[in-house]
Enzyme design. Structure first.
Site, PDB file in Angstrom:
ATOM      1  N   GLY A  36      -7.922   1.067 -50.674  1.00 20.10           N
ATOM      2  CA  GLY A  36      -7.082   1.729 -49.802  1.00 20.10           C
ATOM      3  C   GLY A  36      -5.599   1.908 -50.248  1.00 20.10           C
ATOM      4  CG  HIS A  37      -2.707   3.492 -47.526  1.00 18.76           C
ATOM      5  ND1 HIS A  37      -3.962   3.254 -46.456  1.00 18.76           N
ATOM      6  CD2 HIS A  37      -1.630   2.873 -46.835  1.00 18.76           C
ATOM      7  CE1 HIS A  37      -3.199   2.699 -45.596  1.00 18.76           C
ATOM      8  NE2 HIS A  37      -2.145   2.463 -45.625  1.00 18.76           N
ATOM      9  CG  ASN A  38       1.027   2.008 -49.456  1.00 17.94           C
ATOM     10  OD1 ASN A  38       1.177   3.129 -50.082  1.00 17.94           O
ATOM     11  ND2 ASN A  38       1.315   1.832 -48.156  1.00 17.94           N
TER      12      ASN A  38
END
EC number: 2.3.1.191
Length: 366
Positions: free
Chosen positions: A261-263
């Site tokens: 996922g993001h980050n």
């Protein structure tokens, strides 16, 4: 591709015995090996299969009696599985991506292509993208604007590299992977039922919103950065960051069907097996191993050298060096005891029922 036993042993740093000038053209399992193939019989369970095939030479573990096995030559590998890495590298025929730039490739005039790079059929390379020296891009891959691919990277067929993604040297990406899609990040104008559930941990029922709510996209302004020697499996997806980048450290390997996922930030030399999913903003340390179908909650920290068995579900921070198993995750030895206890439950329940009947009957008699 022809190699002598002596050449192969020298490349592996292993010991060659017998007719070391014997030539082989490939590798095979012992039971199906032909006379010109090198049989892989590095463990005890495969030795008996040598008599079923026609191999004249084999790779054996330390202590094996190659002459008693009827072989003309042998390579003795003290660490057999590590030897397998070198053997398969030596025998690998390559990616099949032809040298040069295919006539059907679409390359923006502002893209920069390094010396010796190979660009396959129907590849699309966007504005300002950089392709490193000797990189190989397979058919139908797409490279977004301002993306950068390092030297000697291999991008297989159908891979999608998003805008501004940075990929290091010697990175290997299997077919169908998507690197740099938008993160899954949405918000509502008022506090949502999801936020209420987080705050209350499910105590009571969440009140219905005063007005109907719709999800508003939080745009992904960051990108994805893959370090050197990273490998990405087929159909794996790595989302770009919201503001900062999603990062994968040097030497880390991701299997097929992994979602990052993001980050998320993953350290060096990690091994992430098939169908692992990591929610956004999780930090994973160095040398972490996650077995297949592990799941990680968002905004948690996994320390260095953590090992999680397959299907482990991790909902909170994990200290370095911890070995985990189960859902929710607990120490591996604790989960083994839990599993043993669960298997005993039917017998325990029968005992409890018998005790209840005995107590009831005694009360009736009194």
């Amino acid at each position: 591709m022809v190699h002598t036993i002596e050449q192969i042993a020298a490349a592996l740093g292993a010991e060659a015995l017998g007719a070391v000038d014997l030539e082989v053209t490939g590798l095979a399992e012992p039971a199906t090996a032909g006379p010109d193939q090198l049989a892989l019989a590095m463990s005890e369970k495969f030795l008996a299969d040598l008599s079923k095939g026609a191999a004249r030479a084999a790779v054996l573990g330390a202590g094996s009696d190659w002459q008693a096995l009827g072989l003309k030559a042998a390579i003795i590998a003290p660490r057999p599985r590590y030897a397998l890495a070198g053997l398969t590298a030596a025998m690998d025929p390559g990616t099949g991506i032809a040298a040069g730039v295919h006539a059907t490739a679409v390359i923006d005039a502002r893209a920069r292509i390094g010396a010796g790079a190979a660009i396959g059929p129907f590849v699309v390379i966007g504005r300002g993208a950089e392709i490193g020296a000797n990189a190989r891009i397979g058919a139908h891959a797409s490279i977004g604007a301002e993306a950068a691919i390092g030297d000697d990277a291999v991008i297989h067929a159908g891979v999608r590299i998003g805008t501004r993604v940075r990929i290091g040297d010697r990175v290997f990406i299997q077919p169908g992977a998507v690197i740099g899609g938008d993160g899954f990040s949405f918000v509502t104008p008022e506090k949502s039922t999801v936020e209420m559930a987080r705050e209350t941990l499910g105590k009571g029922s969440a009140p219905a919103p005063a007005v109907s709510q719709s999800w508003t996209r939080i745009h992904s302004l960051g990108s994805v950065v893959l370090g050197d020697d990273v490998e990405i499996g087929a159909n794996t997806a790595i989302d770009r960051g919201t503001i900062a980048n999603t990062e994968i450290g040097d030497g880390t390997k991701l299997d097929n069907l992994v979602h990052i996922g993001h980050n998320v930030r993953i350290g060096r030399d990690c091994l992430i097996c098939g169908q692992v999913g990591s929610a956004g903003s999780t930090v994973i340390g160095d040398r972490v191993v996650l077995g297949g179908q592990c799941g990680l909650s968002d905004n948690i920290v996994i320390g260095d050298d953590v090992v999680a068995a397959g299907a482990t579900k991790i909902f909170s921070n994990v200290p370095s060096g911890r070995m985990l198993m189960g859902s929710p995750a607990v120490k591996m030895d604790t989960q083994v005891e839990i599993y043993k206890a669960m298997r005993r439950l039917p017998r325990v329940m029968k005992t409890v029922e018998a005790l209840q009947k005995a107590v009831f009957n005694r009360g009736q008699n009194d």
